[in-house]
Motif scaffolding. Sequence first.
Motif, PDB file in Angstrom:
ATOM      1  N   ARG A 164      -8.125  -1.111 -43.695  1.00  0.00           N
ATOM      2  CA  ARG A 164      -8.710   0.130 -44.210  1.00  0.00           C
ATOM      3  C   ARG A 164     -10.044   0.427 -43.527  1.00  0.00           C
ATOM      4  O   ARG A 164     -10.350   1.587 -43.228  1.00  0.00           O
ATOM      5  CB  ARG A 164      -8.875   0.026 -45.721  1.00  0.00           C
ATOM      6  CG  ARG A 164      -7.535   0.074 -46.461  1.00  0.00           C
ATOM      7  CD  ARG A 164      -7.739  -0.021 -47.965  1.00  0.00           C
ATOM      8  NE  ARG A 164      -6.487   0.109 -48.680  1.00  0.00           N
ATOM      9  CZ  ARG A 164      -5.631  -0.882 -48.889  1.00  0.00           C
ATOM     10  NH1 ARG A 164      -5.915  -2.082 -48.431  1.00  0.00           N
ATOM     11  NH2 ARG A 164      -4.503  -0.662 -49.550  1.00  0.00           N
ATOM     12  N   GLY A 197     -11.802   4.826 -37.433  1.00  0.00           N
ATOM     13  CA  GLY A 197     -11.071   5.617 -36.446  1.00  0.00           C
ATOM     14  C   GLY A 197     -10.876   7.071 -36.815  1.00  0.00           C
ATOM     15  O   GLY A 197     -10.389   7.872 -35.999  1.00  0.00           O
ATOM     16  N   GLU A 198     -11.233   7.433 -38.045  1.00  0.00           N
ATOM     17  CA  GLU A 198     -11.077   8.815 -38.483  1.00  0.00           C
ATOM     18  C   GLU A 198     -12.243   9.669 -37.985  1.00  0.00           C
ATOM     19  O   GLU A 198     -13.331   9.160 -37.694  1.00  0.00           O
ATOM     20  CB  GLU A 198     -11.008   8.873 -40.011  1.00  0.00           C
ATOM     21  CG  GLU A 198      -9.793   8.156 -40.612  1.00  0.00           C
ATOM     22  CD  GLU A 198      -8.487   8.792 -40.213  1.00  0.00           C
ATOM     23  OE1 GLU A 198      -8.497   9.986 -39.818  1.00  0.00           O
ATOM     24  OE2 GLU A 198      -7.434   8.094 -40.293  1.00  0.00           O
ATOM     25  N   PRO A 199     -12.032  11.010 -37.880  1.00  0.00           N
ATOM     26  CA  PRO A 199     -13.139  11.907 -37.473  1.00  0.00           C
ATOM     27  C   PRO A 199     -14.245  11.942 -38.516  1.00  0.00           C
ATOM     28  O   PRO A 199     -14.063  11.498 -39.654  1.00  0.00           O
ATOM     29  CB  PRO A 199     -12.444  13.270 -37.329  1.00  0.00           C
ATOM     30  CG  PRO A 199     -11.203  13.172 -38.125  1.00  0.00           C
ATOM     31  CD  PRO A 199     -10.758  11.747 -38.074  1.00  0.00           C
ATOM     32  N   ASP A 200     -15.372  12.494 -38.123  1.00  0.00           N
ATOM     33  CA  ASP A 200     -16.539  12.483 -39.007  1.00  0.00           C
ATOM     34  C   ASP A 200     -16.316  13.277 -40.278  1.00  0.00           C
ATOM     35  O   ASP A 200     -16.908  12.957 -41.319  1.00  0.00           O
ATOM     36  CB  ASP A 200     -17.756  13.058 -38.259  1.00  0.00           C
ATOM     37  CG  ASP A 200     -18.158  12.159 -37.095  1.00  0.00           C
ATOM     38  OD1 ASP A 200     -17.751  10.964 -37.101  1.00  0.00           O
ATOM     39  OD2 ASP A 200     -18.851  12.631 -36.183  1.00  0.00           O
ATOM     40  N   ASP A 201     -15.495  14.308 -40.258  1.00  0.00           N
ATOM     41  CA  ASP A 201     -15.310  15.117 -41.451  1.00  0.00           C
ATOM     42  C   ASP A 201     -14.138  14.623 -42.310  1.00  0.00           C
ATOM     43  O   ASP A 201     -13.682  15.321 -43.214  1.00  0.00           O
ATOM     44  CB  ASP A 201     -15.064  16.583 -41.048  1.00  0.00           C
ATOM     45  CG  ASP A 201     -13.857  16.712 -40.108  1.00  0.00           C
ATOM     46  OD1 ASP A 201     -13.352  15.636 -39.649  1.00  0.00           O
ATOM     47  OD2 ASP A 201     -13.443  17.844 -39.856  1.00  0.00           O
ATOM     48  N   TYR A 202     -13.658  13.398 -42.065  1.00  0.00           N
ATOM     49  CA  TYR A 202     -12.509  12.870 -42.823  1.00  0.00           C
ATOM     50  C   TYR A 202     -12.943  12.513 -44.237  1.00  0.00           C
ATOM     51  O   TYR A 202     -14.063  12.025 -44.458  1.00  0.00           O
ATOM     52  CB  TYR A 202     -11.948  11.642 -42.104  1.00  0.00           C
ATOM     53  CG  TYR A 202     -10.779  11.006 -42.814  1.00  0.00           C
ATOM     54  CD1 TYR A 202      -9.525  11.617 -42.802  1.00  0.00           C
ATOM     55  CD2 TYR A 202     -10.949   9.803 -43.511  1.00  0.00           C
ATOM     56  CE1 TYR A 202      -8.456  11.021 -43.450  1.00  0.00           C
ATOM     57  CE2 TYR A 202      -9.883   9.215 -44.159  1.00  0.00           C
ATOM     58  CZ  TYR A 202      -8.636   9.823 -44.123  1.00  0.00           C
ATOM     59  OH  TYR A 202      -7.568   9.254 -44.785  1.00  0.00           O
ATOM     60  N   GLU A 203     -12.070  12.798 -45.185  1.00  0.00           N
ATOM     61  CA  GLU A 203     -12.349  12.463 -46.586  1.00  0.00           C
ATOM     62  C   GLU A 203     -12.133  10.953 -46.761  1.00  0.00           C
ATOM     63  O   GLU A 203     -11.016  10.470 -46.946  1.00  0.00           O
ATOM     64  CB  GLU A 203     -11.405  13.263 -47.505  1.00  0.00           C
ATOM     65  CG  GLU A 203     -11.603  12.971 -48.989  1.00  0.00           C
ATOM     66  CD  GLU A 203     -13.016  13.251 -49.469  1.00  0.00           C
ATOM     67  OE1 GLU A 203     -13.529  12.447 -50.300  1.00  0.00           O
ATOM     68  OE2 GLU A 203     -13.646  14.242 -49.014  1.00  0.00           O
ATOM     69  N   TRP A 204     -13.188  10.209 -46.716  1.00  0.00           N
ATOM     70  CA  TRP A 204     -13.102   8.745 -46.683  1.00  0.00           C
ATOM     71  C   TRP A 204     -13.155   8.085 -48.068  1.00  0.00           C
ATOM     72  O   TRP A 204     -12.930   6.900 -48.218  1.00  0.00           O
ATOM     73  CB  TRP A 204     -14.244   8.178 -45.859  1.00  0.00           C
ATOM     74  CG  TRP A 204     -15.599   8.731 -46.239  1.00  0.00           C
ATOM     75  CD1 TRP A 204     -16.226   9.783 -45.670  1.00  0.00           C
ATOM     76  CD2 TRP A 204     -16.449   8.268 -47.296  1.00  0.00           C
ATOM     77  NE1 TRP A 204     -17.428  10.030 -46.275  1.00  0.00           N
ATOM     78  CE2 TRP A 204     -17.594   9.088 -47.309  1.00  0.00           C
ATOM     79  CE3 TRP A 204     -16.366   7.262 -48.247  1.00  0.00           C
ATOM     80  CZ2 TRP A 204     -18.624   8.937 -48.222  1.00  0.00           C
ATOM     81  CZ3 TRP A 204     -17.392   7.099 -49.144  1.00  0.00           C
ATOM     82  CH2 TRP A 204     -18.526   7.942 -49.130  1.00  0.00           C
ATOM     83  N   ALA A 208      -9.288   1.664 -40.083  1.00  0.00           N
ATOM     84  CA  ALA A 208      -8.759   3.029 -40.141  1.00  0.00           C
ATOM     85  C   ALA A 208      -9.871   4.029 -40.431  1.00  0.00           C
ATOM     86  O   ALA A 208      -9.908   5.144 -39.868  1.00  0.00           O
ATOM     87  CB  ALA A 208      -7.663   3.116 -41.195  1.00  0.00           C
ATOM     88  N   ALA A 209     -10.800   3.638 -41.324  1.00  0.00           N
ATOM     89  CA  ALA A 209     -11.905   4.549 -41.648  1.00  0.00           C
ATOM     90  C   ALA A 209     -12.776   4.804 -40.427  1.00  0.00           C
ATOM     91  O   ALA A 209     -13.255   5.930 -40.201  1.00  0.00           O
ATOM     92  CB  ALA A 209     -12.731   3.983 -42.790  1.00  0.00           C
ATOM     93  N   MET A 230     -10.148   5.948 -49.305  1.00  0.00           N
ATOM     94  CA  MET A 230      -9.989   4.733 -48.505  1.00  0.00           C
ATOM     95  C   MET A 230     -11.031   3.687 -48.887  1.00  0.00           C
ATOM     96  O   MET A 230     -10.756   2.484 -48.981  1.00  0.00           O
ATOM     97  CB  MET A 230     -10.088   5.081 -47.032  1.00  0.00           C
ATOM     98  CG  MET A 230      -9.748   3.912 -46.098  1.00  0.00           C
ATOM     99  SD  MET A 230      -9.682   4.440 -44.390  1.00  0.00           S
ATOM    100  CE  MET A 230      -8.260   5.532 -44.418  1.00  0.00           C
TER     101      MET A 230
END
Length: 473
Positions: A269, A275-282, A272-273, A285
């Motif tokens: 997790r 690797g997500e874009p900056d505006d991803y709802e984290w 994966a966090a 996770m």
Amino acid sequence: MATARRGTIRRWRGRVLFSVRGRTTIVTVTVSALILVLVFVLLMLLTQDWLENRVWRRSEHTTERVAADIVRGRSAAALVTEPDETRLVQVITPEARVVAASEALRDDPPLVSEETIKGKLLVDRRSCPDFMDDCVWIFGTRLRTSPWGPGVLVVSATPMPTLINVWLLPVGVSLIMAALLALIAWWTWHTIGRAFVPVDEIRAEMVDFRARGLGHRVPVPRAGGAIQGLAETVNDTLERLEEATDRERRFISDASHDLRNPIAGLQTRLEAALGEPDDYEWRPMVESALRDAQRLNEIVVDLLELSRLDSRAPVPVERLDLAALTRREVERRPAGVPIATDLEPGVPVRANPVRLARVLGNLLSNAERHATDRIEVTVARDGAEAVLEVLDDGSGIPPEARERVFERFARLPESRSRDPQGTGLGLPIAREIAEIYGGTLRIVDSPVGARFVLRLPIPDEREDRSGNGESPR
């Protein structure tokens, strides 16, 4: 050759002086020698006394026979001694003059002096005349009338025996005692050696454990006694060590497996966090990662608690009211399955409150996972024991699985389906704590659900007064 001889001497010196076999033989031979010396001395004294009595009787018999012959008028033949009589006979006047004597004392001075026989009717004494090589025992009697006049003294003398004279007896006894000592030494060495043969076999078998493993057992002699008990104790200890090793191996395997899952999930997790874009709802996770971290924390806490329990480190204990402690723990539980209580007040136990609260918390958590509509908690006194019962109305636990649930990391299929995040350590920890305080934790028959019964001893007043505030285990 000389080096080998010195090595042999050192080896035998070690066996004789420093081994149990050698020391036992030395002590036995020493004590036996002291006893035999005492027996030898007593035997020589008894022999000496017997020989002296024999000499005295011989002198007395000769004197009586000679005196009787003289009185009967056979004075000429009276001094001719018989084979069983002493050959030393004299007839002495009151002036200590020898008027008749046997062949062995012819022309010799009197055996007794004038001062010795003056006024005496009977002489019975030991004497060492100057003209004789040995001391003699003298027995004499005075005759009223005789061919040599009135008042003569008939005296017989028999040489006193000495151990030198009877040298064969002490030499023979000494040889017999030396043979007995040698026999005692051999028998003790042989017997102790045979007695330690099973011990040597046990030692030889234990040397091979590194190659054979803990599954190997030492031979058990069937002769009974302490050595058989030793072998049985060694085998029991090896069996417990093997069980403990297997349990530790399973524990490590299970702990590694249970730790690996949340660690892998947490790592996945987080990767994966990242690797997500900056505006991803984290947030979801992170919340999932937090649950994995909490599970890791629970496993680590349980493992640390088990480690402390296994070490039996002393912790403070105090007198507790089991009903009051149970009421507090029930009230702290979050809203969920209703819990009915039936708590008898005044049921004391001696325990650490934190540990005992953990037992109750683990039992309630287990009941909440399996209960359908209701949980019942009761506290009561049963003789000299305090009894705590936790009953749920779930599907229950099969009899064949009731001991398995107390094994570390053991989880039944229903438990895994109801609580996948459980560690399988709660019930084992609860039982360990119960046993530390001298109690038991078991699952008993119940019409519905599972009934866990905790029993703890009730302390008496003397135990409370003498208690030091520390757990004995």
